[in-house]
Motif scaffolding. Sequence first.
Motif, PDB file in Angstrom:
ATOM      1  N   MET A   9       0.823  -1.202   0.000  1.00 58.60           N
ATOM      2  CA  MET A   9       0.000   0.000   0.000  1.00 58.60           C
ATOM      3  C   MET A   9       0.870   1.271   0.000  1.00 58.60           C
ATOM      4  SD  MET A   9      -3.022  -0.731  -0.343  1.00 58.60           S
ATOM      5  CE  MET A   9      -3.042  -2.342  -1.057  1.00 58.60           C
ATOM      6  N   LYS A  10       2.057   1.201   0.613  1.00 57.28           N
ATOM      7  CA  LYS A  10       2.948   2.360   0.603  1.00 57.28           C
ATOM      8  C   LYS A  10       3.609   2.533  -0.764  1.00 57.28           C
ATOM      9  CE  LYS A  10       4.190   2.294   5.498  1.00 57.28           C
ATOM     10  NZ  LYS A  10       5.270   2.047   6.463  1.00 57.28           N
ATOM     11  N   ARG A  11       3.991   1.422  -1.383  1.00 56.38           N
ATOM     12  CA  ARG A  11       4.682   1.473  -2.686  1.00 56.38           C
ATOM     13  C   ARG A  11       3.799   0.806  -3.733  1.00 56.38           C
ATOM     14  NH1 ARG A  11      10.009  -0.718   0.091  1.00 56.38           N
ATOM     15  NH2 ARG A  11      10.713   1.228   1.017  1.00 56.38           N
ATOM     16  N   LYS A  12       2.896   1.547  -4.289  1.00 56.54           N
ATOM     17  CA  LYS A  12       1.932   1.008  -5.239  1.00 56.54           C
ATOM     18  C   LYS A  12       2.562   0.608  -6.575  1.00 56.54           C
ATOM     19  CE  LYS A  12      -2.057   3.330  -3.308  1.00 56.54           C
ATOM     20  NZ  LYS A  12      -2.578   2.240  -2.541  1.00 56.54           N
ATOM     21  N   GLU A  13       3.764   1.097  -6.860  1.00 54.17           N
ATOM     22  CA  GLU A  13       4.415   0.742  -8.117  1.00 54.17           C
ATOM     23  C   GLU A  13       4.915  -0.708  -8.119  1.00 54.17           C
ATOM     24  OE1 GLU A  13       7.528   2.609  -5.443  1.00 54.17           O
ATOM     25  OE2 GLU A  13       5.525   3.179  -6.098  1.00 54.17           O
TER      26      GLU A  13
END
Length: 87
Positions: A9-13
């Motif tokens: 969720m923090k790093r959607k990439e």
Amino acid sequence: MPGFFQMLMKRKEVIPIVGIMALAATGSSSVAIYFLFHKNDVILNKTSNPEPWERVNPSKPQKFVTINQKWKPVETLEMVKSMTKDK
């Protein structure tokens, strides 16, 4: 696992890469299981079928592509097979 989903969720990439890797792992596992249980090349239980070549139908082609070829049993092989079956 909660840490993994929080990181997603923090790093959607990273989500597409994780999805592609999960799909690849699932596909490779399912193909490996399919070839283990549904193909005649791999024998897992030798006690129930010790001679798997005896079940091969000589009238059915075993190739992927057969063009204008007739399959018939080999007379010499049939004679040897009948001689060894009697013992």
